[in-house]
Design an enzyme around this catalytic site. Structure first.
Site, short mmCIF file in Angstrom:
data_model
loop_
_atom_site.label_atom_id
_atom_site.label_comp_id
_atom_site.label_asym_id
_atom_site.label_seq_id
_atom_site.Cartn_x
_atom_site.Cartn_y
_atom_site.Cartn_z
N CYS A 44 0.82 -1.22 0.00
CA CYS A 44 0.00 0.00 0.00
C CYS A 44 0.85 1.26 0.00
CB CYS A 44 -0.94 -0.03 1.21
SG CYS A 44 -1.94 1.44 1.38
N LYS A 53 -2.25 7.20 -5.70
CA LYS A 53 -3.09 8.37 -5.44
C LYS A 53 -2.32 9.66 -5.66
CE LYS A 53 -5.43 5.55 -5.29
NZ LYS A 53 -5.43 4.07 -5.25
N ILE A 185 -6.87 -1.45 -10.81
CA ILE A 185 -5.53 -0.97 -11.17
C ILE A 185 -5.52 -0.47 -12.61
CG2 ILE A 185 -3.14 -1.69 -11.62
CD1 ILE A 185 -3.28 -3.40 -9.12
N MET A 320 -9.15 -7.46 -1.31
CA MET A 320 -7.74 -7.11 -1.07
C MET A 320 -7.65 -5.60 -0.96
SD MET A 320 -5.68 -9.71 -3.49
CE MET A 320 -5.24 -11.34 -2.92
N ALA A 322 -6.60 -2.12 1.66
CA ALA A 322 -5.76 -1.70 2.78
C ALA A 322 -6.57 -1.51 4.07
CB ALA A 322 -5.04 -0.40 2.43
N HIS A 445 -25.97 22.01 3.28
CA HIS A 445 -26.18 22.45 1.91
C HIS A 445 -25.20 23.56 1.58
CE1 HIS A 445 -28.29 23.58 -1.76
NE2 HIS A 445 -28.17 24.85 -1.36
P1 FAD Z 1 0.94 -5.92 1.97
O1 FAD Z 1 0.70 -4.49 1.97
O2 FAD Z 1 1.13 -6.61 0.68
O3 FAD Z 1 2.21 -6.14 2.91
C1 FAD Z 1 2.79 -7.38 3.10
C2 FAD Z 1 4.22 -7.17 3.53
O4 FAD Z 1 4.76 -8.42 3.92
C3 FAD Z 1 5.13 -6.67 2.41
O5 FAD Z 1 5.81 -5.52 2.86
C4 FAD Z 1 6.10 -7.80 2.16
O6 FAD Z 1 7.40 -7.36 1.82
C5 FAD Z 1 6.10 -8.52 3.49
N1 FAD Z 1 6.42 -9.95 3.43
C6 FAD Z 1 5.85 -10.88 2.62
N2 FAD Z 1 6.36 -12.10 2.90
C7 FAD Z 1 7.25 -11.92 3.92
C8 FAD Z 1 8.09 -12.80 4.65
N3 FAD Z 1 8.09 -14.12 4.43
N4 FAD Z 1 8.89 -12.27 5.59
C9 FAD Z 1 8.90 -10.92 5.85
N5 FAD Z 1 8.12 -10.07 5.21
C10 FAD Z 1 7.30 -10.55 4.25
N6 FAD Z 1 -6.07 -0.73 -1.38
C11 FAD Z 1 -6.89 0.23 -0.91
O7 FAD Z 1 -7.62 -0.01 0.06
N7 FAD Z 1 -6.93 1.47 -1.47
C12 FAD Z 1 -6.17 1.79 -2.54
O8 FAD Z 1 -6.23 2.92 -3.02
C13 FAD Z 1 -5.32 0.80 -3.07
N8 FAD Z 1 -4.54 1.08 -4.13
C14 FAD Z 1 -3.70 0.11 -4.61
C15 FAD Z 1 -2.94 0.42 -5.74
C16 FAD Z 1 -2.08 -0.54 -6.26
C17 FAD Z 1 -1.25 -0.20 -7.47
C18 FAD Z 1 -1.98 -1.81 -5.63
C19 FAD Z 1 -1.02 -2.84 -6.17
C20 FAD Z 1 -2.74 -2.12 -4.53
C21 FAD Z 1 -3.62 -1.16 -4.01
N9 FAD Z 1 -4.43 -1.42 -2.91
C22 FAD Z 1 -5.28 -0.47 -2.44
C23 FAD Z 1 -4.40 -2.73 -2.23
C24 FAD Z 1 -3.56 -2.63 -0.95
O9 FAD Z 1 -2.26 -2.22 -1.27
C25 FAD Z 1 -3.52 -3.99 -0.24
O10 FAD Z 1 -4.83 -4.45 -0.01
C26 FAD Z 1 -2.81 -3.87 1.10
O11 FAD Z 1 -1.50 -3.41 0.94
C27 FAD Z 1 -2.79 -5.23 1.81
O12 FAD Z 1 -2.14 -5.10 3.03
P2 FAD Z 1 -1.40 -6.33 3.72
O13 FAD Z 1 -0.83 -5.80 4.99
O14 FAD Z 1 -2.29 -7.50 3.77
O15 FAD Z 1 -0.22 -6.73 2.73
P1 NAI Z 2 -9.01 -6.67 -10.30
O1 NAI Z 2 -9.44 -7.97 -9.79
O2 NAI Z 2 -9.63 -5.42 -9.80
O3 NAI Z 2 -9.22 -6.62 -11.89
C1 NAI Z 2 -8.60 -7.54 -12.75
C2 NAI Z 2 -9.37 -7.55 -14.05
O4 NAI Z 2 -8.64 -8.32 -14.98
C3 NAI Z 2 -10.75 -8.19 -13.93
O5 NAI Z 2 -11.70 -7.34 -14.51
C4 NAI Z 2 -10.60 -9.50 -14.67
O6 NAI Z 2 -11.79 -9.92 -15.28
C5 NAI Z 2 -9.56 -9.13 -15.71
N1 NAI Z 2 -8.79 -10.25 -16.24
C6 NAI Z 2 -8.36 -11.35 -15.58
N2 NAI Z 2 -7.65 -12.14 -16.42
C7 NAI Z 2 -7.63 -11.51 -17.62
C8 NAI Z 2 -7.04 -11.80 -18.88
N3 NAI Z 2 -6.32 -12.90 -19.07
N4 NAI Z 2 -7.24 -10.93 -19.91
C9 NAI Z 2 -7.97 -9.78 -19.71
N5 NAI Z 2 -8.54 -9.45 -18.54
C10 NAI Z 2 -8.36 -10.30 -17.51
O7 NAI Z 2 -7.43 -6.65 -10.12
P2 NAI Z 2 -6.37 -5.49 -10.23
O8 NAI Z 2 -6.91 -4.33 -10.97
O9 NAI Z 2 -5.12 -6.14 -10.72
O10 NAI Z 2 -6.19 -5.08 -8.72
C11 NAI Z 2 -5.70 -6.04 -7.77
C12 NAI Z 2 -6.20 -5.78 -6.41
O11 NAI Z 2 -5.66 -4.59 -5.88
C13 NAI Z 2 -7.71 -5.66 -6.35
O12 NAI Z 2 -8.18 -6.72 -5.55
C14 NAI Z 2 -8.00 -4.36 -5.71
O13 NAI Z 2 -8.89 -4.51 -4.67
C15 NAI Z 2 -6.65 -3.87 -5.19
N6 NAI Z 2 -6.58 -2.46 -5.56
C16 NAI Z 2 -7.41 -1.58 -4.93
C17 NAI Z 2 -7.44 -0.26 -5.29
C18 NAI Z 2 -8.40 0.63 -4.62
O14 NAI Z 2 -8.95 0.25 -3.60
N7 NAI Z 2 -8.62 1.83 -5.13
C19 NAI Z 2 -6.57 0.28 -6.31
C20 NAI Z 2 -5.75 -0.73 -6.94
C21 NAI Z 2 -5.76 -2.04 -6.53
#
Ligand code: FAD
Ligand code: NAI
Length: 466
Positions: A44, A53, A185, A320, A322, A445
């Protein structure tokens, strides 16, 4: 001498893990957190929510200034130039500020950060970078990583076929970006690069974008993104990506079968979902199996089948997100401390931070109808005075309520500040509100939130301004 080094060892310092560690320490438990990354904050803070963001905000400002959109407000802008290195550096600064902030909070709360990859030796001991650490309770918070697309090789350093991490650091605005996956994403990062000047094509396997969201929202969102210039190809599957020089060729065909074709691209973003991180964790050593989706199953308290081992965040079932991971982090620490930590998984909001934003909480209309009769109320932002005043009227608020009890089952919003508006809906649902409760709550409002009140009025009859 104490039986264990720590009361609690958290593996992973993402929003789930770092929050669990801080809360455990606040509750008086001796706590450590093992993290293999160079900084705290997990996906995150480092490569997810925060940098995306930051770029969404900066690219929105750029587009507003560059596109001439400010002229309608009586603002004339001279020549607008993009300084991409400065924009990326500013994003990196935001990330550093926040990840450093977690290190500060660890110190303040006396959480030990143990650097290295953690691997279970048994249910109470873990190897972290060659050193054995023991704990009475171990919380797995290892998060998730990008799901690979078979046959498509991601190389973020090269910057041609990238995942979300690569797409947060492109050195040049691509002429044409192809996004594989029309999920969160794809649409957020696709928006960033489209606003900065790229032509963006989204290839989505299903027949609609944004899986999991309410049907009306998915339809309206597709319309809005197309209006913004996205080329969205639904019902299309990618069969391969080849790279020659600085260009990529994406091979596609209709998901239901048909003629294959190719799309040329400067950058291909693979965004087809994320999968739980359990590899290398040594779950075999403690006899813990993962489910068919690779997730660790827990009970309501976030305890796994192995006594003393708990799990939270992206590595367990559920959205999935944060904030879901954070709430589970608080709850698991409270449960370990003997308190009652609960997360209501029926009320977890989700937000897509595009413009307008798209947000929802609770059931979609389709899900709600499967459970019984429902009433819905919808109010367009076009009829909301604040949206009209700021000339930003796209979207609507939709409230779904139980036809018999009037209890609100779901709320879906497309509006500029939908991400903030949805908090009110989540709170109302957490308190078991009816649509009548919302309709009779006084809203300031002129605010966008009044559209929520009017949508609730629409459930029960007629809103005022429509
Ligand atoms: P993570 O944040 O994935 O953290 C896990 C940590 O564990 C990592 O730092 C990793 O290095 C560490 N780790 C893994 N294995 C080991 C090990 N064996 N030993 C030691 N350390 C280890 N969610 C939102 O709610 N809002 C958003 O706007 C949003 N935007 C996103 C944008 C993108 C591009 C992506 C990819 C994700 C986004 N998400 C968003 C999803 C969000 O990032 C995840 O849901 C969140 O980070 C999950 O938190 P977590 O603590 O479960 O795991
Ligand atoms: P996602 O699950 O949101 O979307 C993946 C998309 O790819 C789906 O629409 C699926 O049907 C499509 N897809 C799967 N296989 C495919 C293929 N072979 N060809 C074409 N399309 C295919 O996953 P995304 O966008 O990768 O995000 C991953 C996670 O990260 C999500 O679970 C999301 O919750 C989290 N995330 C949250 C954000 C937020 O809260 N604003 C921002 C970014 C990520």
């Amino acid at each position: 001498m104490a039986e264990y080094d720590y009361d609690v060892l958290v593996i992973g310092a993402g929003p789930g893990g770092y929050v669990a560690a801080i809360r455990a320490a606040q509750l008086g438990l001796k706590t450590a957190c093992a993290e293999s990354g160079a900084t705290l904050g997990g996906t995150c803070l480092n490569v997810g929510c925060i940098p995306s963001k930051a770029l969404l905000n900066a690219s929105h400002h750029y587009e507003a200034a560059h596109s001439g959109a400010l002229a309608k407000h009586g603002i004339k802008v001279g020549q607008v130039e993009l300084d991409l290195p400065a924009m990326l550096a500013d994003k990196d600064g935001a990330v550093k500020g926040l990840t450093d902030g977690i290190a500060f909070l660890f110190k303040k709360n006396k959480v030990d950060w143990i650097k290295g990859l953690a691997t279970f030796q048994d249910a109470h001991s873990v190897d972290v970078g060659g050193k054995t650490v023991t704990a009475k309770n171990i919380v797995i918070a290892t998060g998730s990583s990008v799901t690979p697309l078979p046959g498509v090789e991601v190389d973020n350093a090269k910057g041609i076929v990238v995942d979300s991490t690569g797409a947060l650091a492109l050195e040049k605005v691509p002429g044409h970006m192809v996004v594989i996956g029309g999920g969160v994403i794809g649409l957020e990062l696709g928006s960033v690069w489209r606003r900065l000047g790229a032509q963006v094509t989204v290839v989505e396997y299903l027949d609609q974008i944004l899986p999991g969201m309410d049907g009306d929202v998915r339809k309206e969102a597709a319309k809005l993104f197309k209006k913004q210039g996205f080329d969205i190809k639904t019902g299309t599957k990618v069969t391969g990506v080849s790279v020659k020089g600085r260009k990529a060729t994406v091979s596609v065909e209709p998901a239901k079968g048909g003629d294959a074709s190719v799309i040329e691209a400067d950058v291909v973003l693979v965004a087809i979902g994320r999968r739980p991180n359990t590899e290398g964790l040594g779950l075999d050593a403690i006899g813990l199996a993962v489910n068919a989706r690779g997730q660790i199953e827990t009970d309501h308290d976030f305890a796994t089948k192995v006594p003393g081992v708990w799990a939270i965040g992206d590595v367990i079932p559920g959205p999935m997100l944060a904030h879901k991971a954070e709430d589970e982090g608080v709850a698991v620490a409270e449960n370990i401390a003997g308190l009652t930590g609960i997360v209501n998984h029926d009320v977890i909001p989700s937000v897509v931070y595009t413009h307008p934003e798209i947000a929802g909480v609770g059931l979609t209309e389709e899900q709600a109808k499967e459970r019984g009769p429902v009433k819905t109320g919808k109010f367009p932002m076009m009829a909301n005075s604040r949206a009209k005043a700021i000339r930003d009227t796209e979207g609507f608020v939709k409230v779904i309520a139980d036809a018999e009890t009037d209890k609100v089952l779901g709320v879906w919003i497309i509006a500029t500040p939908a991400g903030d508006m949805i908090a009110q809906a989540a709170q109302a649902m957490e308190f078991g509100a009816s649509s009548e409760d919302i309709a009779y709550t006084c809203h300031a409002h002129p605010t966008h939130a009044e559209a929520f009140k009017e949508a609730a009025m629409a459930v029960r009859g007629k809103p005022i301004h429509m």
